[in-house]
Design a protein around this motif. Structure first.
Motif, mmCIF file in Angstrom:
data_model
loop_
_atom_site.group_PDB
_atom_site.id
_atom_site.type_symbol
_atom_site.label_atom_id
_atom_site.label_comp_id
_atom_site.label_asym_id
_atom_site.label_seq_id
_atom_site.Cartn_x
_atom_site.Cartn_y
_atom_site.Cartn_z
ATOM 1 N N UNK A 1 0.863 -1.218 0.037
ATOM 2 C CA UNK A 1 -0.015 0.130 -0.037
ATOM 3 C C UNK A 1 0.836 1.381 0.110
ATOM 4 N N UNK A 2 1.936 1.089 0.764
ATOM 5 C CA UNK A 2 2.934 2.412 0.597
ATOM 6 C C UNK A 2 3.317 2.628 -0.494
ATOM 7 N N UNK A 3 4.068 1.762 -1.306
ATOM 8 C CA UNK A 3 4.514 1.468 -2.589
ATOM 9 C C UNK A 3 3.552 2.142 -3.347
ATOM 10 N N UNK A 4 2.453 1.489 -3.482
ATOM 11 C CA UNK A 4 1.428 2.087 -4.619
ATOM 12 C C UNK A 4 0.911 3.587 -4.336
ATOM 13 N N UNK A 5 1.094 4.051 -3.044
ATOM 14 C CA UNK A 5 0.865 5.452 -2.546
ATOM 15 C C UNK A 5 2.041 6.323 -3.271
#
Length: 409
Positions: free
Chosen positions: A172-176
């Motif tokens: 989720x952090x990487x996609x954000x």
């Protein structure tokens, strides 16, 4: 006859030295190290508690300190381990037997404890190594995110993390982060397009105005009032051209330099001194300084702009008589230095940060000055940052400034 006033004293020097790197970077408390210590420490504490419980249970099972479950009433007993009396009463013999058995039980417990501690030490080493490996595997997506962020810091906004794997917090952090990079790239592309369009739309009418004014001023039959007005408008137009060029350069230099070539700061500084020599002679300012070779990787045109802006500012903001500007270059471990020192008015320490802001000057208005458009030091700071360097200012004793530019070699 009144005594002459004492020369003004410079305000206290601010702290402007660059922060030094840690001499032991491997001791930095990274998340991986902290997770390793956490996992290994929890295993070690659990092992100590388990070992203590096993020791207490074994001691209770062996009944250390209790009497023998049998009594010797008559006869003789020999032993190669215990020191038993050959002739003694049954009470003395039973007491000796009890002491010997308790001693053997205690020896067995001590042996169990020492071997268990050795086993625990070996398992602790394995646990810490396993925890370090597992922490590295768990945190590998963070390393990928960090590498991508560093690439983006180098003006490569096209890079994306594109992390695969389970849909957890790290993904989720990487996609954000990818979404943020997409928006940054669009904004940066729009900025580049705006700079290109502004470069054409702003330069063209100013060039036309300058040409028309020069044509009218070349007419020898023009009235004096019209010639004076034309000169005023021409100076205003020239100032506007300088402002546009400064703004465009400031917009272009806010990003990292991708294509770098070897550039000698000594040569760049010497060219800046040569270009400012006529203005310095007009104002009675002496240019001096020793410039040692200091080769860095960067853009020669932008680095020359750094030196030229600093030297021009040092000449223009100087004393009326007996002023001087010292331009030096040198190499220190890991960095090259360009230092421009000049005489001039006393600069308060609290004004140091303000002089790097666009359109800010010391005790002067934003407009109505013939010394520039107020972008010189802003451009210098922007170009230095684009090359991975820094600029620091320090008030000089007796007035003036010491401008220190550091660039990585």
């Amino acid at each position: 006859m009144a005594a002459s006033p004492a020369p003004p004293q410079a305000p206290p020097k601010p702290t402007w030295d660059p922060p030094t790197a840690s001499p032991f970077p491997w001791l930095r408390p990274t998340i991986r190290i902290r997770l390793t210590l956490l996992y290994g420490g929890m295993f070690l504490i659990a092992g100590i508690v388990l070992l203590s419980i096993i020791y207490l249970l074994a001691a209770q099972a062996l009944n250390v300190g209790s009497d023998l479950p049998f009594k010797i009433t008559e006869g003789s007993v020999t032993s190669n381990t215990c020191n038993l009396p050959s002739k003694a009463s049954p009470e003395v013999f039973n007491s000796a037997m009890n002491d010997c058995v308790n001693e053997q039980r205690q020896h067995a417990l001590d042996s169990l404890l020492s071997r268990s501690l050795l086993a625990l030490l070996g398992l602790a080493v394995i646990a810490f190594a396993f925890g370090y490996a597992m922490a590295g595997r768990v945190l590998s997506p963070l390393g990928r995110i960090t590498r991508t962020a560093r690439a983006v810091a180098g003006s490569d906004l096209s890079r994306r993390i594109e992390l695969d794997g389970p849909d957890d917090e790290l993904k989720e952090l990487a996609d954000t982060f990818d979404d943020m990079l997409e928006r940054l790239q669009r904004a940066f592309t729009a900025q580049q397009r705006f700079v290109g369009n502004a470069s054409h739309e702003l330069r063209t009418p100013l060039a036309i105005n300058r040409t028309l004014l020069e044509v009218h001023l070349s007419d020898p039959n023009a009235p004096v009032e019209l010639q004076q007005l034309g000169k005023t408008l021409l100076a205003t137009n020239e100032r506007s051209e300088q402002l546009v060029e400064g703004l465009l350069l400031l917009a272009r230099s806010d990003n990292q330099i991708v294509e770098r070539k070897p550039v000698d700061l000594a040569e760049v500084a010497s060219q800046a001194v040569d270009q400012t020599l006529a203005e310095a002679e007009t104002k009675g300012v002496e240019l001096r300084g020793r410039r040692a070779p200091a080769v860095v990787q960067g853009n020669g045109v932008l680095l020359e702009r750094i030196a030229l802006n600093l030297v021009q500012n040092a000449v223009r903001y100087n004393v009326a008589e007996g002023g001087w500007v010292e331009v030096t270059t040198e190499v220190e471990p890991g960095q090259a230095l360009l230092v421009v020192t000049n005489t001039g008015p006393v600069v308060p320490a609290y004004e140091i940060d303000n002089i790097f802001e666009p359109f800010r000057r010391l005790r002067t208005e934003r407009t109505g000055s013939d010394k520039g458009v107020g972008l010189g030091l802003s451009i210098v700071r922007s170009v230095a940052r684009a090359h991975g360097g820094h600029i620091y200012a320090q008030p000089r004793e007796g007035g003036g400034l010491v401008m220190r530019v550091t660039l990585p070699v």
